[in-house]
Design a protein around this motif. Structure first.
Motif, PDB file in Angstrom:
ATOM      1  N   ASP A   1       0.837  -1.208   0.000  1.00 53.96           N
ATOM      2  CA  ASP A   1       0.000   0.000   0.000  1.00 53.96           C
ATOM      3  C   ASP A   1       0.868   1.253   0.000  1.00 53.96           C
ATOM      4  O   ASP A   1       0.577   2.221  -0.714  1.00 53.96           O
ATOM      5  CB  ASP A   1      -0.909  -0.005   1.229  1.00 53.96           C
ATOM      6  CG  ASP A   1      -1.931  -1.126   1.191  1.00 53.96           C
ATOM      7  OD1 ASP A   1      -2.906  -1.015   0.435  1.00 53.96           O
ATOM      8  OD2 ASP A   1      -1.735  -2.122   1.911  1.00 53.96           O
TER       9      ASP A   1
ATOM     10  N   ALA B   1       1.042   4.038  -2.937  1.00 53.54           N
ATOM     11  CA  ALA B   1       0.733   5.413  -2.557  1.00 53.54           C
ATOM     12  C   ALA B   1       1.881   6.351  -2.898  1.00 53.54           C
ATOM     13  O   ALA B   1       1.660   7.497  -3.312  1.00 53.54           O
ATOM     14  CB  ALA B   1       0.415   5.486  -1.061  1.00 53.54           C
TER      15      ALA B   1
ATOM     16  N   MET C   1      -5.243   6.455   2.441  1.00 54.18           N
ATOM     17  CA  MET C   1      -3.793   6.571   2.621  1.00 54.18           C
ATOM     18  C   MET C   1      -3.396   8.025   2.866  1.00 54.18           C
ATOM     19  O   MET C   1      -2.574   8.317   3.741  1.00 54.18           O
ATOM     20  CB  MET C   1      -3.070   6.019   1.395  1.00 54.18           C
ATOM     21  CG  MET C   1      -3.241   4.522   1.164  1.00 54.18           C
ATOM     22  SD  MET C   1      -2.619   3.491   2.523  1.00 54.18           S
ATOM     23  CE  MET C   1      -0.854   3.841   2.455  1.00 54.18           C
TER      24      MET C   1
END
Length: 225
Positions: free
Chosen positions: A166, A170, A197
């Motif tokens: 993740d 991001a 995020m």
């Protein structure tokens, strides 16, 4: 205090910055332009890639994989789980997606857009190549379709818990979003995930980044975009 040699829009540098911020590790930042290939920089990393992480260890973390592992080894808080899952199967899926992002997405999209839009500004008479920009953006559309599919079927990119994957995605999308290259209207699932995020405290310093003579796209720093 550890220090990081970075460029504000380099996604690998952003990944390390996000990890350190998530783990509560302050960083001294030294900004460079790796494409200028300055001798002091090449002496540390002949590959001319970022980031370079200096810690209390004699050996610096040179390159994204070395730096990521160094952060995970040295700074994972004891009170919380790190970004690398303990389960072997979950770990394998996380690394599959990390490789997809830092190799495939970077090689097909991110590095071309940074080269054309950022690095060429330091080359006298150079201008962005429209054909390269079109190809990179077309590739990005295909990648976003895949991320949309993943995030429509999972809570996080690699499964039920947030992982290094993740943060890697991001980091890349934040660089691309700064340059205005992400069409969020066609990436609803990824946009919703990215909003989560962006809302993390670890993201605050990235959202304050600015590149000289290149302001971010509208909505770059907005949590509701």
């Amino acid at each position: 205090m550890p220090s990081l040699v970075h460029h504000p829009l380099d996604p690998s540098s952003r990944l390390v910055r996000l990890m350190c911020a998530e783990y509560g590790v302050p960083l001294d930042l030294e900004e460079i332009k790796p494409w200028l290939r300055e001798p002091d920089f090449l002496e540390v990393n002949p590959a001319a890639t970022l980031p370079i992480l200096f810690t209390e260890l004699e050996q610096p973390g040179v390159g994204v994989l070395s730096a990521v592992h160094m952060v995970e080894d040295l700074y994972t808080p004891e009170a919380v789980s790190g970004l690398v899952p303990p389960d072997a199967g979950a770990r394998a899926e996380m690394w599959r997606l990390v490789e997809w992002i830092i190799v495939k997405l970077n090689d097909e999209v991110t590095r071309y857009l940074i080269d054309e839009k950022i690095a060429k500004r330091d080359q006298r008479g150079a201008t962005p190549d429209p054909a390269v920009l079109r190809a990179a953006k077309s590739n990005l559309v295909e990648h976003m379709l895949y991320f949309n599919w993943l995030l429509a079927t999972r809570a996080w990119l690699a499964g039920d818990t947030m992982t290094l994957a993740d943060f890697a995605l991001a980091a890349h999308l934040s660089s691309l979003d700064y340059m205005g290259d992400v069409d969020w209207s066609k990436a609803v699932e990824t946009r919703d995930w990215y909003s989560r995020m962006k809302s993390r405290p670890a993201f605050r310093t990235l959202l304050n980044d600015r590149v000289v003579a290149m302001p971010p796209s509208p909505g770059y720093a907005d949590l509701d975009f």
